[in-house]
Design an enzyme around this catalytic site. Structure first.
Site, PDB file in Angstrom:
ATOM      1  CB  VAL A   5      -0.019  10.914  -6.800  1.00  0.00           C
ATOM      2  CG1 VAL A   5      -0.292  10.335  -8.178  1.00  0.00           C
ATOM      3  CG2 VAL A   5       1.294  10.359  -6.253  1.00  0.00           C
ATOM      4  CB  SER A  27      -4.900   3.763  -4.456  1.00  0.00           C
ATOM      5  OG  SER A  27      -5.643   4.943  -4.669  1.00  0.00           O
ATOM      6  CG  HIS A  71       3.255   0.054  -9.687  1.00  0.00           C
ATOM      7  ND1 HIS A  71       4.244   0.684 -10.380  1.00  0.00           N
ATOM      8  CD2 HIS A  71       2.826   0.945  -8.757  1.00  0.00           C
ATOM      9  CE1 HIS A  71       4.411   1.894  -9.882  1.00  0.00           C
ATOM     10  NE2 HIS A  71       3.573   2.085  -8.892  1.00  0.00           N
TER      11      HIS A  71
HETATM   12  N1  APR Z   1     -11.803   9.930  -0.534  1.00  0.00           N
HETATM   13  C1  APR Z   1     -11.045  10.902  -1.077  1.00  0.00           C
HETATM   14  N2  APR Z   1      -9.774  11.127  -0.764  1.00  0.00           N
HETATM   15  C2  APR Z   1      -9.213  10.346   0.153  1.00  0.00           C
HETATM   16  C3  APR Z   1      -9.933   9.298   0.785  1.00  0.00           C
HETATM   17  C4  APR Z   1     -11.288   9.105   0.398  1.00  0.00           C
HETATM   18  N3  APR Z   1     -12.047   8.161   0.954  1.00  0.00           N
HETATM   19  N4  APR Z   1      -9.104   8.706   1.662  1.00  0.00           N
HETATM   20  C5  APR Z   1      -7.906   9.314   1.580  1.00  0.00           C
HETATM   21  N5  APR Z   1      -7.981  10.326   0.672  1.00  0.00           N
HETATM   22  C6  APR Z   1      -6.963  11.272   0.263  1.00  0.00           C
HETATM   23  C7  APR Z   1      -6.082  11.780   1.395  1.00  0.00           C
HETATM   24  O1  APR Z   1      -6.733  12.773   2.140  1.00  0.00           O
HETATM   25  C8  APR Z   1      -4.872  12.301   0.638  1.00  0.00           C
HETATM   26  O2  APR Z   1      -4.964  13.703   0.353  1.00  0.00           O
HETATM   27  O3  APR Z   1      -6.041  10.663  -0.627  1.00  0.00           O
HETATM   28  C9  APR Z   1      -4.904  11.518  -0.673  1.00  0.00           C
HETATM   29  C10 APR Z   1      -3.642  10.693  -0.879  1.00  0.00           C
HETATM   30  O4  APR Z   1      -2.608  11.582  -1.085  1.00  0.00           O
HETATM   31  P1  APR Z   1      -1.150  11.443  -0.429  1.00  0.00           P
HETATM   32  O5  APR Z   1      -1.305  10.945   0.959  1.00  0.00           O
HETATM   33  O6  APR Z   1      -0.446  12.719  -0.690  1.00  0.00           O
HETATM   34  O7  APR Z   1      -0.511  10.245  -1.246  1.00  0.00           O
HETATM   35  P2  APR Z   1       0.112  10.311  -2.715  1.00  0.00           P
HETATM   36  O8  APR Z   1       1.587  10.422  -2.610  1.00  0.00           O
HETATM   37  O9  APR Z   1      -0.643  11.281  -3.541  1.00  0.00           O
HETATM   38  O10 APR Z   1      -0.204   8.847  -3.214  1.00  0.00           O
HETATM   39  C11 APR Z   1      -1.548   8.450  -3.484  1.00  0.00           C
HETATM   40  O11 APR Z   1      -0.972   6.800  -5.090  1.00  0.00           O
HETATM   41  O12 APR Z   1       1.104   6.114  -5.810  1.00  0.00           O
HETATM   42  C12 APR Z   1       0.025   5.827  -4.986  1.00  0.00           C
HETATM   43  O13 APR Z   1       1.047   4.676  -3.122  1.00  0.00           O
HETATM   44  C13 APR Z   1       0.435   5.839  -3.517  1.00  0.00           C
HETATM   45  O14 APR Z   1      -1.631   4.888  -2.730  1.00  0.00           O
HETATM   46  C14 APR Z   1      -0.883   6.085  -2.866  1.00  0.00           C
HETATM   47  C15 APR Z   1      -1.600   6.987  -3.868  1.00  0.00           C
END
Ligand code: APR
Length: 314
Positions: free
Chosen positions: A14, A121, A177
């Site tokens: 995202v 998130s 949401h």
């Molecule tokens: N600091 C920075 N990045 C982080 C941290 C942190 N402390 N913890 C996790 N991440 C990163 C992960 O490494 C990952 O790349 O957050 C990213 C989340 O990306 P994805 O797992 O690809 O998830 P995504 O589909 O992008 O969704 C992100 O948005 O819609 C909401 O439910 C979904 O909570 C989720 C968020």
């Protein structure tokens, strides 16, 4: 906003898609990505920077090596989190993501103290509430992505039912949401025509149901949640803020008596501009909608109660 510097914390599906969409719109001067997973922000920043060669305006894309590099941003988008895994309960996920959000938010307070935060998130409304409590900032600066995405999903369902009006359909979804969201297809128009002239009650019910399951439908096909829709909805919100366009968008915001609630964050229509939320738009809801909205608010309050029970705010 003169700097037009946007930070994105969490450069996963995202976060990176939001960065790409913003870059293709050419509305930011600078986008800076950070991710805790090594190399992710770096690789995506390079890829998107190269894509901007063919964008309408240049955008500088960089990767932060540490949270301290996400500094002096006008807007910070928070998408950091972990997805739910098989053995995790909803409560487990909520506490894991809330802990991530807490540390990320403390960094934003330190390094981009004047930013507007767009929270992404999940569980969205509860995370937006957590950010509001942690920062103790004015509520206009904490904005959760909710209705911009759910509304786009509703407009898509209306288009699918009618077979016309793509891009011309209203997007009004309020509430949480999640499963208790309150899509309001009866209140929108297709072009200038009220949907009540085009669809019957049964069709409205089908649209509401499919909107609620809009995210799950994508997971069913892909095995992962969508990111183009969220990326585009985030970019829409950021554009309204950067351009001070005063667009009306449903977002998760802290209520202070509006709609009869306070000390909760929930999706309602707001006006977005350079101060973030410029105004909360107050609609008149009928009894049935009020009941649905209440249920929706209660589901968010349950999530907040879990944070409290686990001493999150102490
Ligand atoms: N600091 C920075 N990045 C982080 C941290 C942190 N402390 N913890 C996790 N991440 C990163 C992960 O490494 C990952 O790349 O957050 C990213 C989340 O990306 P994805 O797992 O690809 O998830 P995504 O589909 O992008 O969704 C992100 O948005 O819609 C909401 O439910 C979904 O909570 C989720 C968020």
């Amino acid at each position: 906003m003169t700097n037009r510097r946007v930070g994105i914390i969490g450069a996963g599906a995202v976060g990176a898609t939001a960065a790409y969409t913003l870059a293709m719109k050419g509305i930011c001067k600078e986008i800076i990505l950070f991710d805790i997973a090594e190399g992710v922000a770096q690789g995506k920043a390079i890829d998107i920077a190269q894509a901007t060669q063919y964008a309408p305006q240049p955008t500088i894309l960089t990767a932060a090596n540490s949270p301290a590099d996400i500094k002096d941003c006008d807007i910070v988008i928070i998408t950091a989190g972990v997805p739910r895994k098989g053995d995790m309960t909803r409560e487990d996920l909520l506490m894991i993501n809330a802990t991530i959000i807490k540390s990320v938010t403390q960094d934003v307070m330190k390094y981009s103290p004047n930013a507007i935060i767009v929270s992404v998130s999940n569980p969205l409304d509860v995370m937006t509430y957590a950010i509001q409590k942690i920062t103790a900032w004015e509520r206009n600066r904490i904005i959760g992505l909710a209705g911009a995405l759910d509304g786009a999903r509703m407009a898509y369902q209306i288009y699918k039912k009618l077979g016309y009006g793509a891009g011309q359909t209203g997007t009004l979804v309020i509430g949480d949401h999640g499963q208790n969201m309150v899509p309001l297809p009866q209140k929108v128009q297709v072009g200038d025509v009220p949907t009540t002239d085009l669809l019957d009650d049964e069709e409205f019910e089908g649209i509401i149901e499919r909107t609620r399951n809009g995210g799950a439908e994508i997971v069913k096909y892909l095995g992962t949640s969508g990111y183009y829709g969220p990326g585009s909805a985030i970019a829409h919100m950021v554009e309204a803020i950067l351009n001070d366009s005063k667009a009306v968008v449903s977002c998760s915001v802290g209520l202070n008596g509006e709609y009869g609630y306070q000390d909760v964050t929930v999706g309602v229509p707001v006006v977005l501009g350079k101060n973030g939320i410029e105004e909360i738009v107050q609609m008149t809801l009928n009894t049935k909608t009020k009941e649905k909205f209440k249920k929706s608010v209660e589901s968010i309050q349950e999530g907040i109660a879990i944070l409290e029970k686990n001493g999150f705010f102490e």
